[in-house]
Design an enzyme around this catalytic site. Structure first.
Site, PDB file in Angstrom:
ATOM      1  N   GLU A  56       1.091   8.018  -4.015  1.00 34.74           N
ATOM      2  CA  GLU A  56       2.047   7.663  -2.960  1.00 34.74           C
ATOM      3  C   GLU A  56       3.311   8.514  -3.046  1.00 34.74           C
ATOM      4  O   GLU A  56       3.860   8.919  -2.025  1.00 34.74           O
ATOM      5  CB  GLU A  56       2.400   6.175  -3.057  1.00 34.74           C
ATOM      6  N   HIS A 100       0.851  -1.184   0.000  1.00 33.96           N
ATOM      7  CA  HIS A 100       0.000   0.000   0.000  1.00 33.96           C
ATOM      8  C   HIS A 100       0.886   1.233   0.000  1.00 33.96           C
ATOM      9  O   HIS A 100       0.760   2.103  -0.844  1.00 33.96           O
ATOM     10  CB  HIS A 100      -0.932  -0.011   1.221  1.00 33.96           C
ATOM     11  N   HIS A 154       3.718  10.896   0.119  1.00 30.97           N
ATOM     12  CA  HIS A 154       4.673  10.289   1.053  1.00 30.97           C
ATOM     13  C   HIS A 154       6.101  10.237   0.532  1.00 30.97           C
ATOM     14  O   HIS A 154       7.052  10.500   1.267  1.00 30.97           O
ATOM     15  CB  HIS A 154       4.220   8.868   1.400  1.00 30.97           C
TER      16      HIS A 154
END
Length: 331
Positions: free
Chosen positions: A218, A156, A222
């Site tokens: 992502e 994930h 992040h």
């Protein structure tokens, strides 16, 4: 009625109370922080106001901790006004003369002591459960029992901590543009990370969501806070997932597709694979009666080459269930 001198004394007493609330865990003058990656730093931790970006590889004077042990450090930023800014400890480890770093462990180790927070969270999803609720996703439409994600944990994300440490983009206008697109789930309008062919191919197996452009989300949210190139960020994340899937944890998952597995079994598999105490780094998440995620908390040189067993850290959050089903693919 108070005299002038009495009013002045009252005002001075009130001012001393205010000052007392602003002085938060002052530190030794020699303490510094060298950034491992570009990080945002704020005037207010709670409101995230007064943001400036700390450059990767720069050293800053630490003047205060928010608490002991700290989760935020106040540093002096020479180009800012005022100079004091709060940065998350995940940006780097503070160092102090006469206080050497602990030596790196030589083999599988127990998770780091519980005195501090994890610096990264590796989130592993059980894709068939995800697809039960998201059948419209491209990756779910093509999922079968022969798909890699039907017999192994999927990536994930690898998320620098603490929560809220997102979108490390220096230009404020660009940061807002990217964040607005991401919040609206307009991932097709987010910049491509620009992965090399080899890394992209590995990521497509480990992260089925690549088919829905999950890697763009992502990276923007992040990966920009990881302090490395997109290839290095996603390559490292895939390496960590592969290590877990190749271990006793992966064996447990593959042998129990369609069955109910307890959180205790999953945690015991981590102990078997990575050493006694490793289970403390793990939190199992469920939605109803089904397992959705296995969260693995990490600390140390996560953006280096240490094996996952050396990076495990006591979980910041607990499991949400005692057991759950590993759902089978719908098709």
């Amino acid at each position: 009625m108070k005299t002038l001198s009495q009013r002045i004394a009252t005002m001075m007493a009130a001012a001393s109370v205010v000052l007392a609330t602003l002085i938060v865990a002052p530190v030794a003058k020699a303490e510094t922080l060298t950034t491992a990656q570009a990080c945002p730093a704020y005037l207010s931790i709670k409101k995230k106001t007064g943001e400036v970006m700390l450059a990767q590889g720069e050293t800053y004077q630490v003047v205060a901790h928010n608490k002991e042990p700290p989760t935020w450090l106040q540093v002096e930023v020479a180009t800012a006004a005022p100079k004091g800014r709060w940065v998350a400890v995940g940006c780097a480890q503070a160092s102090q003369p006469g206080r050497p770093d602990a030596p790196a462990p030589s083999g599988p180790a127990q998770p780091h002591p519980p005195g501090g927070k994890a610096s990264h969270l590796l989130s592993l999803s059980w894709e068939p459960t995800f697809c039960e609720a998201h059948g419209d996703k491209t990756e779910c439409a093509g999922e079968t029992s022969a798909s890699p994600d039907a017999r192994q944990l999927s990536l994930h994300g690898l998320w620098p901590q603490p929560k809220g440490f997102y979108y490390c983009i220096a230009d404020a206008a660009e940061k807002k543009r990217i964040r607005d697109l991401d919040d609206a789930h307009q991932w097709d309008k987010l910049p491509e990370p620009g992965l090399s062919g080899g890394v992209h191919d590995r990521l497509a197996v480990a992260m089925p969501g690549v088919q829905s452009l999950l890697e763009r989300h992502e990276w923007a949210k992040h990966g920009t806070c990881f302090g490395a190139t997109p290839d290095a960020y996603f390559g490292r994340a895939v390496d960590l997932v592969d290590q877990i899937n190749a271990s006793a944890v992966g064996q447990l998952i593959a042998a129990n597709v369609g069955k109910t597995v307890t959180t205790a079994q999953i945690r015991a598999a981590f102990d078997d694979a990575f050493g006694a105490g490793s289970a403390d780094a793990v939190a199992v998440k469920c939605a109803g009666a089904a397992i959705t995620e296995i969260e693995v908390y990490l600390a140390g040189p996560v953006n280096g080459t240490d094996p996952v067993g050396k990076l495990l850290h006591h979980a910041d959050e607990a499991s949400t269930c005692q057991k759950g089903q590993l759902s089978r693919p719908n098709s």
